[in-house]
Design a protein around this motif. Sequence first.
Motif, short mmCIF file in Angstrom:
data_model
loop_
_atom_site.label_atom_id
_atom_site.label_comp_id
_atom_site.label_asym_id
_atom_site.label_seq_id
_atom_site.Cartn_x
_atom_site.Cartn_y
_atom_site.Cartn_z
N GLY B 54 1.02 -1.60 -0.11
CA GLY B 54 0.22 0.06 0.28
C GLY B 54 0.65 1.36 0.12
O GLY B 54 0.95 1.94 -1.01
N SER B 55 2.19 1.02 0.53
CA SER B 55 2.95 1.84 0.87
C SER B 55 2.94 3.01 -0.73
O SER B 55 3.08 4.29 -0.78
CB SER B 55 3.69 2.38 1.94
OG SER B 55 3.44 2.01 2.84
N ALA B 56 3.94 2.09 -1.56
CA ALA B 56 4.58 2.07 -2.67
C ALA B 56 3.72 2.66 -3.29
O ALA B 56 3.52 3.63 -4.31
CB ALA B 56 5.19 0.43 -3.15
N HIS B 58 0.39 4.18 -3.01
CA HIS B 58 0.70 5.28 -1.81
C HIS B 58 1.20 6.88 -2.37
O HIS B 58 0.78 7.63 -3.23
CB HIS B 58 -0.16 5.62 -0.84
CG HIS B 58 -1.43 5.04 -0.68
ND1 HIS B 58 -2.71 5.20 -1.78
CD2 HIS B 58 -2.39 4.14 -0.09
CE1 HIS B 58 -4.36 4.86 -1.19
NE2 HIS B 58 -2.98 3.71 0.40
N LEU B 59 2.33 5.61 -2.63
CA LEU B 59 3.36 7.43 -2.93
C LEU B 59 3.42 7.02 -4.33
O LEU B 59 3.71 8.81 -4.92
CB LEU B 59 4.83 6.58 -2.89
CG LEU B 59 6.45 7.25 -2.64
CD1 LEU B 59 5.98 8.56 -2.27
CD2 LEU B 59 7.11 6.66 -2.35
N SER B 63 -1.24 10.20 -3.53
CA SER B 63 -2.73 10.32 -2.93
C SER B 63 -1.91 9.88 -1.68
O SER B 63 -0.79 9.56 -0.68
CB SER B 63 -3.15 8.63 -3.19
OG SER B 63 -2.43 7.67 -3.34
N THR B 64 -2.65 9.89 -0.13
CA THR B 64 -2.10 10.30 1.05
C THR B 64 -2.60 9.19 1.95
O THR B 64 -1.94 8.57 2.49
CB THR B 64 -2.84 11.48 1.66
OG1 THR B 64 -3.69 11.34 1.79
CG2 THR B 64 -2.64 13.12 1.23
N ASP B 96 -7.05 0.18 2.09
CA ASP B 96 -6.18 0.34 1.73
C ASP B 96 -5.58 1.69 2.38
O ASP B 96 -4.67 2.83 1.83
CB ASP B 96 -4.83 0.01 0.49
CG ASP B 96 -3.82 -0.78 1.78
OD1 ASP B 96 -3.11 -0.25 2.26
OD2 ASP B 96 -2.77 -2.19 0.70
#
Lengths: 329, 329
Positions: B54-56, B58-59, B63-64, B96
């Motif tokens: 999820g982090s990747a 969103h990055l 998006s936050t 997520d």
Amino acid sequence: MREEEPVTIITVAKRAGVSKTTASDALRGSGRVSAETRATVMRVAEDLGYVPNGSARHLRRASTGTIGLHVPEVLTRSSYYMSFVFGVVERAAVNDYDVTLITSGERRARTPRVDGLVLGDPLVGDPVVERLMSARLPTVTCERFPGGRGADGVVLSPHADMVGRLLDHLRDSGARRPALIVAGDESDWAAELHQGYRRWCRANGVPTATRTVPFDAPADQVRAAARELLDARPAPDALVCGPAGAATEVLPVVRAAGREAGRDLLLASCVDTPGMALADPPITSIDLRPREAGAACAELLFDLLNGTAQPGTERVHPIELRPRASTTG
Amino acid sequence: MREEEPVTIITVAKRAGVSKTTASDALRGSGRVSAETRATVMRVAEDLGYVPNGSARHLRRASTGTIGLHVPEVLTRSSYYMSFVFGVVERAAVNDYDVTLITSGERRARTPRVDGLVLGDPLVGDPVVERLMSARLPTVTCERFPGGRGADGVVLSPHADMVGRLLDHLRDSGARRPALIVAGDESDWAAELHQGYRRWCRANGVPTATRTVPFDAPADQVRAAARELLDARPAPDALVCGPAGAATEVLPVVRAAGREAGRDLLLASCVDTPGMALADPPITSIDLRPREAGAACAELLFDLLNGTAQPGTERVHPIELRPRASTTG
DNA sequence: CTGAAAGCGCTAACAT
DNA sequence: ATGTTAGCGCTTTCAG
């Protein structure tokens, strides 16, 4: 209206006249930069309203940015767990962490993709709990896990002592024969209640009178237990209810037995719920401060994750007695 | 035990014999890859237990990964909002997304760093709500915002109609003069309740009898309102309580007035809370299904964010009547 | 229909 | 005490 350029660490670095590494170090207080530089960077970041990008941070650190949370299957029925979960989520959000609720219906045997685990009231014998406890993940439990190997962190409250104080209070209000409805010893919390009661009875030379119900007992079982206790001879003059919500469920039984709560039968609950203060009469309860308990668990887990706390740490979460009309007349 | 190599999209791509772009497209169903390739990739991903990071994501998408949630300041007191928030968080987790609770005590004037907003029961006049509504962010409200410009999405329930059905039910149980305790029109929900009541009374040739209390009225105000209604002549033979929890708070007043709920006074609540089913007698209520409502709001927001739903969408959230002894004798 | 390459914002390793 | 570089896993151009 001008398009808002997102403020990243580079914006801050440029504006402060340093490299992004230095900015990063300054902001996190790694101790690598001079106090002067640090102050400058901090001020610039503040001015720009810089907020670190959690996704980038987690990606870089190879953390999932998620913690797993498991509580016994009574979520919606028990306001205690609602609040508890809330506390965890709230605390997690502050630390840029997501919370994944792990339900008991989890079919996948795989360990969920999380950085750590919080287990609220782990019941010995619960297969999900057993599996999670044996996963190689930093884990914090609320109350001890009675099933042997402990968690890396434990948040616990002095339940046994508090039951003693509650019984003292009942005695001071005139009770001579307090009875107890309590859950089985599969949860540490219930075991503590039970133990505190027995200890107090022994110390005060009072015979014990208890009925055991399941951890998540439905109303009719709680009522049946109350009826049995009230029908016994000599009859109890006070009734302490362990399970959340049980005390309100018991009220009709008390009336049916021709007794009046707060006058000829003192009534108390070991879990304060919104219903307790609203009951007629309002019921004396132990406020477990569930939201703060949840926050404390999350806090301890994060301390464990970043090395601020050592494995094996136990922290005490204070709870409070809320005397109300059901025991004060 | 072997170190678990994390399964990334590259692992999947290699194993499936395609590039990571293709793997990505296949997994997201972008419609760029052949059905055959897609099936292969999906199967491999499943086998490997691949979970996208999820982090990747969103990055990359800038998006936050966070949505903001605001509800009136009654959170811990009202199990309705607890459940509502829960529904939002649960739904967000599936997509997520993180949820940031926006409290009314928010001092920072800056718009929070979120991809969108959910506002539960926005009260007109609430400064935080006014500010959030005017931020240029995708927004979903639960119930309409009475303050003019609407949100991009609205989840609403047929409260007025349901009050009509509730009053029909009371009439069928023998009530001729139902009275109402309701909150002011600063919330769309309360306004609907009020309107539904007036409409029904008109249609049935019954005079109205209402008392208005604040949205988050404390117990004593609710009780005072109930006393006034019960003391009026001719006295009402049914009492409908709007605010959450009000019906249970009113019970002592009913008894004090020498009436018996469920026999010579029918009692109903417009918000089902855990306390309603446990009250003595159990109180007929409207189940607003708050958890599902929260989930529906989050769902609509995500549909808005990824273009599945158009701005201006309104979705109906069904609610249900739960008849209990307080109106059925 | 599919690949290759760039880069989101951040931090750890390796330089000075 | 600070700067440079590489790369986390993913999606989005841009090229075939």
